[in-house]
Design an enzyme around this catalytic site. Structure first.
Site, PDB file in Angstrom:
ATOM      1  N   THR A 292       0.834  -1.219   0.000  1.00  0.00           N
ATOM      2  CA  THR A 292       0.000   0.000   0.000  1.00  0.00           C
ATOM      3  C   THR A 292       0.864   1.264   0.000  1.00  0.00           C
ATOM      4  O   THR A 292       0.438   2.297  -0.496  1.00  0.00           O
ATOM      5  CB  THR A 292      -0.990   0.026   1.189  1.00  0.00           C
ATOM      6  OG1 THR A 292      -0.280   0.167   2.421  1.00  0.00           O
ATOM      7  CG2 THR A 292      -1.846  -1.234   1.221  1.00  0.00           C
TER       8      THR A 292
ATOM      9  N   CYS B 172      -6.669  -1.150  -2.279  1.00  0.00           N
ATOM     10  CA  CYS B 172      -5.853  -2.224  -2.884  1.00  0.00           C
ATOM     11  C   CYS B 172      -6.596  -3.562  -2.833  1.00  0.00           C
ATOM     12  O   CYS B 172      -6.469  -4.378  -3.742  1.00  0.00           O
ATOM     13  CB  CYS B 172      -4.503  -2.349  -2.170  1.00  0.00           C
ATOM     14  SG  CYS B 172      -3.398  -0.964  -2.492  1.00  0.00           S
TER      15      CYS B 172
ATOM     16  N   LEU C  14      -2.843   4.871  -0.453  1.00  0.00           N
ATOM     17  CA  LEU C  14      -4.277   4.571  -0.510  1.00  0.00           C
ATOM     18  C   LEU C  14      -4.427   3.079  -0.176  1.00  0.00           C
ATOM     19  O   LEU C  14      -4.625   2.245  -1.062  1.00  0.00           O
ATOM     20  CB  LEU C  14      -4.786   4.914  -1.909  1.00  0.00           C
ATOM     21  CG  LEU C  14      -6.208   5.460  -2.033  1.00  0.00           C
ATOM     22  CD1 LEU C  14      -6.557   6.462  -0.953  1.00  0.00           C
ATOM     23  CD2 LEU C  14      -6.395   6.080  -3.403  1.00  0.00           C
ATOM     24  N   HIS C  15      -4.357   2.788   1.133  1.00  0.00           N
ATOM     25  CA  HIS C  15      -4.267   1.402   1.591  1.00  0.00           C
ATOM     26  C   HIS C  15      -5.447   0.514   1.145  1.00  0.00           C
ATOM     27  O   HIS C  15      -5.278  -0.476   0.433  1.00  0.00           O
ATOM     28  CB  HIS C  15      -4.248   1.349   3.127  1.00  0.00           C
ATOM     29  CG  HIS C  15      -3.221   2.197   3.789  1.00  0.00           C
ATOM     30  ND1 HIS C  15      -1.900   1.831   3.875  1.00  0.00           N
ATOM     31  CD2 HIS C  15      -3.313   3.395   4.426  1.00  0.00           C
ATOM     32  CE1 HIS C  15      -1.228   2.766   4.541  1.00  0.00           C
ATOM     33  NE2 HIS C  15      -2.066   3.720   4.874  1.00  0.00           N
ATOM     34  N   ASP C  16      -6.632   0.847   1.664  1.00  0.00           N
ATOM     35  CA  ASP C  16      -7.748  -0.104   1.599  1.00  0.00           C
ATOM     36  C   ASP C  16      -8.239  -0.425   0.179  1.00  0.00           C
ATOM     37  O   ASP C  16      -8.649  -1.574  -0.073  1.00  0.00           O
ATOM     38  CB  ASP C  16      -8.910   0.392   2.482  1.00  0.00           C
ATOM     39  CG  ASP C  16      -8.526   0.413   3.963  1.00  0.00           C
ATOM     40  OD1 ASP C  16      -7.521  -0.225   4.314  1.00  0.00           O
ATOM     41  OD2 ASP C  16      -9.229   1.058   4.748  1.00  0.00           O
TER      42      ASP C  16
END
Ligand code: BDR
Ligand code: CA
Length: 313
Positions: free
Chosen positions: A195, A245, A241-243
């Site tokens: 991420t 992914c 933009l972690h989530d």
């Protein structure tokens, strides 16, 4: 093509919001519901934020269930320093248009997994794993019915973001994470290692704003807000933009590469609580329990995201 059924378990969070929007914009996915969990901010805010996000997508038909208020065995740790007081700081937030669905998120998870044909409902947790672990504890029979859990959490090379040793989602509820990582359910894990390569550069945020729809405007404002903390912390061009992914992986797995390895969760040590001890170099004979992702085609990821967000109101 029959769309793939998913349940997103979430603690919005600006990046959670983008993950939800990406899923709701994608015909390949059938979002059966959103289950809120305490994490980035307390539960009364995460369940509210989930409803605001579904409204933004014009999808009041997607039920939002309220779930666990606190981790299994510990007090809640939140992240207002990253996400702001509401969890979705940035643009002015509208009031949610519709109430919560009746019933507890954990019951919804269990009932849905028992009702739908086995092997057809994928879970996508992007917050602390409390709701998922509670469902598995209360109804062990559902484990065999879950084809895959695609989650955001953990780190190996990037080590930690909330402590030097741990990533936030796993740190908040390590006992829940341990239950999930030992469940035997096929796991795909999006750790910080990947991420942190999905960075919202100026050009990428401008592309959201330039879409000309309300969704693009809100996502640009959210990512702008969310960036300030990480830019300062990491000296990077933008914020991870972690989530989203997780959702992008369901849509285009070829954007990602990783390894099937063993991952264990540290629950004992105060110093390294919530560390994901990932056997990336395969130096133990512990059995692989996760596909641990390490790399992403970031341009491809942002192209997909921008194209999908353009479809929303
Ligand atoms: C994770 O923690 C939260 O702050 C984000 O929403 C993401 O799920 C990153 O460590
Ligand atoms: Ca999250």
């Amino acid at each position: 093509m029959t769309p793939r059924k998913i349940i997103i378990d979430t603690d919005p969070g600006q990046d959670d919001a983008v993950a939800i929007l990406l899923a709701l914009a994608s015909p390949e996915l059938d979002v059966l519901g959103l289950t809120a969990v305490a994490g980035n901010v307390p539960l009364h805010l995460t369940e509210r934020n989930a409803r605001i996000v579904r409204d933004l997508a014009g999808r009041t038909d997607v039920p939002v269930y309220s779930g666990a208020e606190a981790p299994l065995e510990r007090g809640l740790v939140t992240a207002e320093h990253v996400h702001g007081k509401t969890g979705l700081d940035g643009p002015p937030l509208p009031e949610p248009k519709a109430p919560l669905a009746e019933g507890h998120a954990v019951d919804f998870l269990i009932d849905t997994l028992r009702r739908e044909p086995a092997g057809t409902v994928t879970l996508v947790p992007v917050g602390p794993l409390t709701n998922i672990a509670m469902a598995l504890q209360r109804a062990p029979d559902i484990a065999a019915r879950i084809p895959e859990i695609v989650l955001m959490g953990g780190a190996y090379f990037e080590v930690g973001n909330i402590t030097p040793a741990a990533e936030f989602n796993i740190y908040v509820d390590p006992e829940a994470a341990e239950i999930v990582f030992r469940s035997g359910i096929p796991l795909t894990v999006m750790p910080l290692d990947v991420t942190h390569k999905a960075l919202t550069t100026r050009a990428r945020v401008d592309a959201f704003a330039a879409l000309g729809n309300e969704t693009g405007r809100m996502v640009a404002a959210w990512t702008d807000f969310f960036e300030r903390f990480d830019k300062e912390k990491y000296g990077s061009e933008g914020a991870p933009l972690h989530d989203p992914c997780t959702i992008a992986y369901l849509l285009k797995p070829d954007l990602f590469t990783g390894r099937r390895i063993n991952v264990e969760i540290e629950t004992q040590s105060d110093l390294t609580r919530g560390m994901t001890v990932a056997d990336w170099w395969r130096v133990t004979d512990r059995e692989a329990n996760a596909y641990f992702v390490g790399d992403i085609d970031a341009d491809g990821f942002f192209a997909l995201l921008t194209e999908r967000l353009a479809r929303l109101p």
